[in-house]
Each structure stands twice: as C-alpha cells, then as structure tokens.
Design an enzyme around this catalytic site. Structure first.
Site, mmCIF file in Angstrom:
data_model
loop_
_atom_site.group_PDB
_atom_site.id
_atom_site.type_symbol
_atom_site.label_atom_id
_atom_site.label_comp_id
_atom_site.label_asym_id
_atom_site.label_seq_id
_atom_site.Cartn_x
_atom_site.Cartn_y
_atom_site.Cartn_z
ATOM 1 N N TYR A 42 0.660 -1.358 0.062
ATOM 2 C CA TYR A 42 -0.298 0.158 0.108
ATOM 3 C C TYR A 42 0.794 0.684 -0.084
ATOM 4 O O TYR A 42 0.455 2.277 -0.236
ATOM 5 C CB TYR A 42 -0.960 0.301 1.234
ATOM 6 C CG TYR A 42 -2.079 1.570 0.786
ATOM 7 C CD1 TYR A 42 -3.205 1.413 0.560
ATOM 8 C CD2 TYR A 42 -2.024 2.491 1.386
ATOM 9 C CE1 TYR A 42 -3.637 1.557 0.081
ATOM 10 C CE2 TYR A 42 -3.108 3.290 1.238
ATOM 11 C CZ TYR A 42 -4.186 3.047 0.775
ATOM 12 O OH TYR A 42 -4.835 3.908 0.452
ATOM 13 N N CYS A 108 26.251 -0.548 -10.987
ATOM 14 C CA CYS A 108 25.452 0.646 -10.068
ATOM 15 C C CYS A 108 23.884 0.232 -9.441
ATOM 16 O O CYS A 108 23.123 1.168 -9.436
ATOM 17 C CB CYS A 108 24.815 1.788 -11.131
ATOM 18 S SG CYS A 108 24.348 0.897 -13.077
ATOM 19 N N ASP A 109 23.267 -0.623 -9.330
ATOM 20 C CA ASP A 109 21.832 -0.816 -9.104
ATOM 21 C C ASP A 109 21.856 -1.524 -7.655
ATOM 22 O O ASP A 109 20.983 -2.209 -6.899
ATOM 23 C CB ASP A 109 21.477 -2.039 -9.628
ATOM 24 C CG ASP A 109 21.143 -1.575 -11.289
ATOM 25 O OD1 ASP A 109 20.492 -1.074 -11.201
ATOM 26 O OD2 ASP A 109 21.775 -1.966 -11.989
ATOM 27 N N TYR A 144 13.384 -10.943 -8.941
ATOM 28 C CA TYR A 144 14.440 -9.247 -8.851
ATOM 29 C C TYR A 144 15.003 -10.009 -9.928
ATOM 30 O O TYR A 144 16.089 -9.241 -10.623
ATOM 31 C CB TYR A 144 14.317 -9.212 -7.868
ATOM 32 C CG TYR A 144 15.156 -7.686 -8.051
ATOM 33 C CD1 TYR A 144 14.694 -6.361 -8.706
ATOM 34 C CD2 TYR A 144 16.160 -7.454 -7.710
ATOM 35 C CE1 TYR A 144 15.464 -5.638 -8.721
ATOM 36 C CE2 TYR A 144 17.221 -6.098 -7.943
ATOM 37 C CZ TYR A 144 16.337 -5.231 -8.121
ATOM 38 O OH TYR A 144 17.432 -4.183 -8.070
#
Length: 238
Positions: A42, A108-109, A144
C-alpha cells in the site's frame, strides 16, 4: 515529520494529516493485523499515486518528499530491505571452508557489497581459492535477480536454469538451461565490433609483450574474455 530538501515541516505535516487520512487508516489497520506485506504494497501504491499527482501539479515537491519520507519510515518499521538471503558454496561440498569473505560487485543497482549473512554473520565461510571458477548460490532471491541484468551497465542478462522436482536419485532434474549473453553479444548490441576490438587488443599484446609465447597466452585469454557470460560476481576474501 519534516520533508527533505528544506521543506516546510508544517506544510508536510498538514498534507500527511489531512490529505492522507484514509491512507493512514488503512496502514494503521494493516499494522494492527500484523499484515506487513499489505503495508509495503500500500505504501508503494500511495507513493506512485502521489508521484502521478505531482506530475499533474496537484502535489508540490515538499508534499511528495513528505510522502516518500513516510514510505521509508514504514519500510524500516516492518523490516523491509533487511532481508538476508541464504548464500552458500554449491561445489567442493566435501571440503570444510577454511576462509571467510564478503561479496562485492560493480553494478550501479546495488550497495556494492553483501556483508550480512544468515545468523547475523558479517562474513561467509568459503574455501581457499585454487584458481579457476568458484561457484556460490543465492537462494530465495526471487525473480528480481533476473531483472538485474541490463544493457545500461553492459552486464546483459543472467543464465537461466529451470530445475524441477523428480523421483530420480537426486530428487531433482534440470529441465532447461539457457546461457546468458556473452561479453561479445552485449558489445554487439551496443553497436561495438568485438572482433575488431579483439584484433586491436591482440596487436597491442604482440606490440608490448616481447616474448612470443607470453603474447600468445595473453591474446588467448583476451579471446576467452569475449566469450564469457557478461553477468558475473566476484568474491573478496578477508
């Protein structure tokens, strides 16, 4: 709560109190039920909704910053972002680990390193490097990890292996294996010419390395580099 970037605390608090009263009620109910997953979902929806309102001019920068601060507060309160995934060696399992290490990478993540492990450990039991490859498995990471590969950092995508439960002697079976793109593949997508790049590097190797055998070994190593899977990780030993 004060908003970032020099925002007016009164403005931010008024926005959170008046405009987000219904969101506050829903979040409070979820917290009382112990439904932390709903809290996270939420807050993310609320944040995206406020971003859209900001684009339309209905929400100012200070109000958006206040909402982002609230979302971050909720994430920290329910422990989001603190997940510790199981990471273990997946070969040399008949040997006792003799060194400890952390994992680092160059994307860079990410935060640049993984130094928090199961049971509150700050390092991971590993085997002494003996040359060649050393394989680790990260489990429960979810889909992911597949999305981490991206051409913006020239890492491409990961190799994908599908493993199914079976009645065989090992209780599992590899039903599909798709290798990720090589360094050469990624360079081609970015409009480079890896064959030409290799020939240039090979010429420089022979130019600067006087011993023919050494130059040939260096050139061979460069050639293998272009064929390697682009997305990889390195272990840094303590």
């Amino acid at each position: 709560m004060s908003a970032g970037g020099g925002a007016s605390p009164a403005l931010s608090e008024h926005y959170l109190a008046e405009e987000l009263s219904e969101d506050h009620r829903i979040l409070s109910d979820a917290v009382l039920r112990g439904d932390y997953e709903t809290c996270l979902l939420y807050t993310e929806e609320m944040k995206q909704r406020c971003v859209e309102q900001f684009k339309q001019g209905a929400v100012c920068m200070e109000q958006l910053a206040a909402v982002e601060g609230l979302c971050e507060l909720v994430r920290k309160a329910v422990g989001a972002g603190e997940a510790v995934f199981p990471i273990i060696p997946i070969h040399r399992l008949d040997e006792k680990p003799s060194v400890r290490g952390i994992l680092s990478d160059l994307t860079c993540d990410s935060d640049g390193k993984i130094d928090k492990f199961i049971n509150g450990e700050s390092s991971l039991p590993l085997h002494e490097m003996e040359g060649g490859s050393y394989y680790l498995g990260m489990f429960l990471g979810g889909a992911y990890e597949e999305a981490l590969g991206g051409l913006h950092n020239l890492f491409g995508g990961p190799s994908v292996v599908r493993v199914s439960q079976s009645d065989g002697p090992h209780s599992f079976a590899v039903t599909r294996a798709v290798p990720g793109p090589s360094c050469g593949d990624v360079l081609r997508v970015m409009q480079h010419q890896p064959e030409l790049m290799f020939e240039t590097l090979k010429h420089r190797a022979h130019e600067y390395v006087t011993h023919d055998n050494a130059a040939a070994v260096l050139a061979s190593g460069l050639a293998r580099t272009f064929d390697r899977i682009a997305l990889s990780a390195a272990a840094v030993f303590l």
